[in-house]
Design a protein around this motif. Structure first.
Motif, PDB file in Angstrom:
ATOM      1  N   VAL A   1       0.820  -1.201   0.000  1.00 35.72           N
ATOM      2  CA  VAL A   1       0.000   0.000   0.000  1.00 35.72           C
ATOM      3  C   VAL A   1       0.861   1.261   0.000  1.00 35.72           C
ATOM      4  O   VAL A   1       0.435   2.308  -0.505  1.00 35.72           O
ATOM      5  N   ASN A   2       2.079   1.156   0.526  1.00 37.66           N
ATOM      6  CA  ASN A   2       2.978   2.301   0.527  1.00 37.66           C
ATOM      7  C   ASN A   2       3.854   2.373  -0.715  1.00 37.66           C
ATOM      8  O   ASN A   2       4.679   3.286  -0.844  1.00 37.66           O
ATOM      9  N   GLU A   3       3.675   1.434  -1.616  1.00 34.87           N
ATOM     10  CA  GLU A   3       4.436   1.426  -2.872  1.00 34.87           C
ATOM     11  C   GLU A   3       3.593   1.895  -4.056  1.00 34.87           C
ATOM     12  O   GLU A   3       4.133   2.427  -5.034  1.00 34.87           O
ATOM     13  N   VAL A   4       2.284   1.712  -3.992  1.00 37.19           N
ATOM     14  CA  VAL A   4       1.447   2.158  -5.104  1.00 37.19           C
ATOM     15  C   VAL A   4       1.424   3.687  -5.135  1.00 37.19           C
ATOM     16  O   VAL A   4       1.551   4.352  -4.106  1.00 37.19           O
ATOM     17  N   THR A   5       1.259   4.225  -6.317  1.00 39.01           N
ATOM     18  CA  THR A   5       1.207   5.683  -6.456  1.00 39.01           C
ATOM     19  C   THR A   5      -0.224   6.175  -6.239  1.00 39.01           C
ATOM     20  O   THR A   5      -1.187   5.408  -6.326  1.00 39.01           O
TER      21      THR A   5
ATOM     22  N   GLY B   1       4.157   8.218   3.603  1.00 42.66           N
ATOM     23  CA  GLY B   1       4.398   8.960   2.373  1.00 42.66           C
ATOM     24  C   GLY B   1       3.217   9.769   1.873  1.00 42.66           C
ATOM     25  O   GLY B   1       2.358  10.206   2.644  1.00 42.66           O
ATOM     26  N   PRO B   2       3.138   9.954   0.549  1.00 40.27           N
ATOM     27  CA  PRO B   2       2.078  10.789  -0.026  1.00 40.27           C
ATOM     28  C   PRO B   2       0.678  10.307   0.311  1.00 40.27           C
ATOM     29  O   PRO B   2      -0.234  11.118   0.451  1.00 40.27           O
ATOM     30  N   LEU B   3       0.507   8.997   0.452  1.00 41.97           N
ATOM     31  CA  LEU B   3      -0.829   8.474   0.744  1.00 41.97           C
ATOM     32  C   LEU B   3      -1.307   8.942   2.111  1.00 41.97           C
ATOM     33  O   LEU B   3      -2.435   9.425   2.246  1.00 41.97           O
ATOM     34  N   VAL B   4      -0.480   8.792   3.128  1.00 44.22           N
ATOM     35  CA  VAL B   4      -0.922   9.223   4.458  1.00 44.22           C
ATOM     36  C   VAL B   4      -1.088  10.740   4.501  1.00 44.22           C
ATOM     37  O   VAL B   4      -1.979  11.261   5.195  1.00 44.22           O
ATOM     38  N   GLU B   5      -0.277  11.460   3.761  1.00 43.74           N
ATOM     39  CA  GLU B   5      -0.429  12.919   3.715  1.00 43.74           C
ATOM     40  C   GLU B   5      -1.796  13.278   3.144  1.00 43.74           C
ATOM     41  O   GLU B   5      -2.480  14.178   3.661  1.00 43.74           O
ATOM     42  N   PHE B   6      -2.210  12.585   2.091  1.00 47.15           N
ATOM     43  CA  PHE B   6      -3.529  12.825   1.506  1.00 47.15           C
ATOM     44  C   PHE B   6      -4.622  12.497   2.504  1.00 47.15           C
ATOM     45  O   PHE B   6      -5.580  13.269   2.683  1.00 47.15           O
ATOM     46  N   LEU B   7      -4.502  11.348   3.159  1.00 41.15           N
ATOM     47  CA  LEU B   7      -5.555  10.904   4.072  1.00 41.15           C
ATOM     48  C   LEU B   7      -5.652  11.816   5.298  1.00 41.15           C
ATOM     49  O   LEU B   7      -6.753  12.112   5.766  1.00 41.15           O
ATOM     50  N   VAL B   8      -4.532  12.246   5.818  1.00 45.40           N
ATOM     51  CA  VAL B   8      -4.552  13.169   6.957  1.00 45.40           C
ATOM     52  C   VAL B   8      -5.219  14.483   6.551  1.00 45.40           C
ATOM     53  O   VAL B   8      -6.044  15.027   7.292  1.00 45.40           O
ATOM     54  N   ALA B   9      -4.877  14.983   5.368  1.00 44.83           N
ATOM     55  CA  ALA B   9      -5.461  16.235   4.887  1.00 44.83           C
ATOM     56  C   ALA B   9      -6.961  16.114   4.682  1.00 44.83           C
ATOM     57  O   ALA B   9      -7.696  17.104   4.804  1.00 44.83           O
ATOM     58  N   ASN B  10      -7.435  14.896   4.415  1.00 39.21           N
ATOM     59  CA  ASN B  10      -8.866  14.661   4.177  1.00 39.21           C
ATOM     60  C   ASN B  10      -9.565  14.045   5.382  1.00 39.21           C
ATOM     61  O   ASN B  10     -10.627  13.450   5.241  1.00 39.21           O
TER      62      ASN B  10
ATOM     63  N   LEU C   1      -9.772   7.929  -4.195  1.00 39.16           N
ATOM     64  CA  LEU C   1      -9.376   9.165  -3.518  1.00 39.16           C
ATOM     65  C   LEU C   1     -10.341  10.322  -3.774  1.00 39.16           C
ATOM     66  O   LEU C   1      -9.958  11.493  -3.724  1.00 39.16           O
ATOM     67  N   HIS C   2     -11.608   9.990  -4.025  1.00 38.02           N
ATOM     68  CA  HIS C   2     -12.627  11.026  -4.258  1.00 38.02           C
ATOM     69  C   HIS C   2     -13.877  10.701  -3.449  1.00 38.02           C
ATOM     70  O   HIS C   2     -15.000  10.856  -3.933  1.00 38.02           O
ATOM     71  N   SER C   3     -13.679  10.258  -2.224  1.00 33.95           N
ATOM     72  CA  SER C   3     -14.784   9.780  -1.401  1.00 33.95           C
ATOM     73  C   SER C   3     -15.224  10.812  -0.377  1.00 33.95           C
ATOM     74  O   SER C   3     -14.532  11.801  -0.112  1.00 33.95           O
ATOM     75  N   ASP C   4     -16.381  10.555   0.211  1.00 33.66           N
ATOM     76  CA  ASP C   4     -16.909  11.415   1.258  1.00 33.66           C
ATOM     77  C   ASP C   4     -16.268  11.112   2.602  1.00 33.66           C
ATOM     78  O   ASP C   4     -16.110  11.999   3.441  1.00 33.66           O
TER      79      ASP C   4
END
Length: 268
Positions: A90-94, A117-126, A102-105
């Motif tokens: 999960v930390n290797e996929v882009t 990485g970028p995934l957790v940054e996105f999830l934290v921001a959302n 990544l367009h969920s409620d």
């Protein structure tokens, strides 16, 4: 409340994880599932924990309790779109590769690998929601409810619903979830804590209450144990199997536990 349009969940493939997928599918039009697949037979087959007769015995108890409350392996609901991978992948996929999710409620994390990485940054921001099986800030890390039982803190068996953070289990807390007092063995107690966590989160999401709850920052000075997977040894498992807390003792402790330090405790 009308169904949420889309929910994304990062999770695993044991029956308890499948049950959460089913519950999310019941309140959403679409559920996007990023699933880290582990062996269904921990202790018996190579997996997160090494293979041994002691661990096979220990996890046989875990599976029995899990199957009792959550059933066995099965297919996911028709409105769940699945992307299955090894947990660490999960930390290797882009982000582009998981863009559909990544367009969920709502974003939910339960039993996934430590996201980075970028995934957790996105999830934290959302404002992703994490189900931590353990009561933070007292127990953080791996197998927290086992260690609560091991350390004689039956009163601190439960779950924490908190906002995901880049740290481990240290995001701001929305509420705690706990199993109700009952005469129950320790393995089933842990699974009842899982059920309480799922029911509390689903209820809060379905009613919209999750969007009005003020989160409370964790006080790290309250931490009792930060556990790691390597600490769960054959010796530890064997000792626990020989002298687990009795069902009657569990009920007595839960009936007198102090709820005052907890955040909006939900008891199922």
């Amino acid at each position: 409340m009308s169904p949420n349009k889309r929910i994304t969940v990062f999770t695993s493939n044991q029956p308890r994880h499948l049950t959460l997928i089913e519950k999310l599918a019941g309140i959403a039009d679409e559920v996007y599932v990023v699933q880290g697949a582990k062996t269904l037979f921990q202790g018996r087959s190579p997996g997160v924990f090494r293979k041994s007769e002691i661990l096979e015995d220990y996890f046989a108890h875990v599976r029995t309790a899990e199957n009792k409350l959550f059933g066995g392996p099965r297919f996911s609901p028709a409105n769940a779109r699945m992307m299955v991978m090894r947990p660490a992948d999960v930390n290797e996929v882009t982000l582009d590769q998981v863009d559909d999710a990544l367009h969920s409620d709502f974003y939910v994390v339960f039993g996934a690998a430590w996201l980075k990485g970028p995934l957790v940054e996105f999830l934290v921001a959302n404002r992703a929601l994490n189900i931590h099986m353990g009561l933070s800030p007292w127990f953080r890390g791996s197998s927290c409810n086992f260690w609560a039982l091991h350390d004689g803190r039956v009163d601190l068996v439960g779950a924490t619903i908190h906002y995901l953070s880049s740290g481990l289990d240290n995001g701001s807390i929305l509420f705690h979830a706990l199993p109700a007092p009952d005469i129950v063995d320790p393995f089933e107690l842990g699974m009842r804590a899982v059920r309480a966590a799922q029911d509390s989160l689903i209820s809060a999401m379905d009613t919209g209450a999750i969007q009005t709850v003020d989160a409370v920052d964790q006080d790290s000075t309250e931490e009792l144990r930060y556990s790691r997977g390597a600490e769960f040894t054959d010796e530890i498992a064997s000792r626990f199997l020989k002298s687990p807390p009795s069902p009657e003792k569990i009920q007595a402790i839960l009936e007198t536990r102090d709820l005052a330090p907890l955040i909006r405790p939900f008891i199922a």
